[in-house]
Design an enzyme around this catalytic site. Sequence first.
Site, PDB file in Angstrom:
ATOM      1  N   HIS A  58       1.367  -5.284   4.499  1.00 41.84           N
ATOM      2  CA  HIS A  58       2.432  -4.350   4.136  1.00 41.84           C
ATOM      3  C   HIS A  58       3.795  -5.002   4.329  1.00 41.84           C
ATOM      4  CE1 HIS A  58       4.297  -0.146   4.253  1.00 41.84           C
ATOM      5  NE2 HIS A  58       5.259  -0.911   4.754  1.00 41.84           N
ATOM      6  N   GLU A  59       4.008  -5.578   5.507  1.00 45.41           N
ATOM      7  CA  GLU A  59       5.305  -6.193   5.794  1.00 45.41           C
ATOM      8  C   GLU A  59       5.501  -7.490   5.014  1.00 45.41           C
ATOM      9  OE1 GLU A  59       7.441  -4.463   7.189  1.00 45.41           O
ATOM     10  OE2 GLU A  59       6.048  -2.921   7.864  1.00 45.41           O
ATOM     11  N   HIS A  62       6.883  -6.585   1.641  1.00 49.11           N
ATOM     12  CA  HIS A  62       8.324  -6.361   1.692  1.00 49.11           C
ATOM     13  C   HIS A  62       9.072  -7.698   1.674  1.00 49.11           C
ATOM     14  CE1 HIS A  62       8.401  -2.067   2.232  1.00 49.11           C
ATOM     15  NE2 HIS A  62       7.789  -2.081   3.405  1.00 49.11           N
TER      16      HIS A  62
END
Length: 266
Positions: A58-59, A62
């Site tokens: 997820h990170e 980003h």
Amino acid sequence: MTTATTRRGDRRVSPVFLGIVAVTAVTGWATWTGYAAQPGVAVFLFVTAAWIVSLCLHEYAHARTALHGGDITVGAKGYLTLNPLKYTHAVLSIVLPVLFVIMGGIGLPGGAVFIERGRIRGRWKHSLISAAGPLTNALFAMVCTAPFWLHALDGVPADFQYALAFLALLQVTAAILNFLPVPGLDGYGVIEPWLSYKVKRQVEPFAQYGLLFAFALLWVPSINHVFFDLVDTILRHLGVGDYPRYCGQELYRFWRGTPDICQVTP
């Protein structure tokens, strides 16, 4: 030109992440084969490790999207190595989401990476950077549920099915929570570039309380019902019914004892 992202070490996958992946693989194998003396322990370790892997991805999504958007500092910060210890508030980024999974079976939005937004030009790029994280959770849910919606469950052990169903539940709840247009969450980050300067200034002080506000909303019965009805609808469309989700969560909480209807492993 030398930048913060040209060094090989800035993009090399962290041994910490590889270790988490190894734990996921070994405990997934133990869940599949029934090797563990207590199936719930194997499910617990497998789901927890896989959940942490999803937090890292997820990170990473980003950060990677921000890199292509113009923030060349994400490499030097270690965000491209998938190392969860590099996140802002590293302990809370991992420990708190895992605790919420144990206590409530909800996928709490996890870590945080600091993106230098001033380096990025274009509202669409800002929106895409914010959306990349929860979209990764949605993709992870699709992968977890693939055996269900592809009708390919023949030969897949029941305990492993239950573990995948519960892991998918976590991914779906995380994606929905992250996409809420609440300050401090990714959903607000998607729409923020399109808001007026005045509105953004008025909302900014509340960003640090966004996650608490989101969970406070879930305590409102009507909102809680809408939220979990949406989760249920999505999972049903992905072929995952109530029973495997229930047994997955019960196996995960092995310390409470597994209901007889879920004890299928010899």
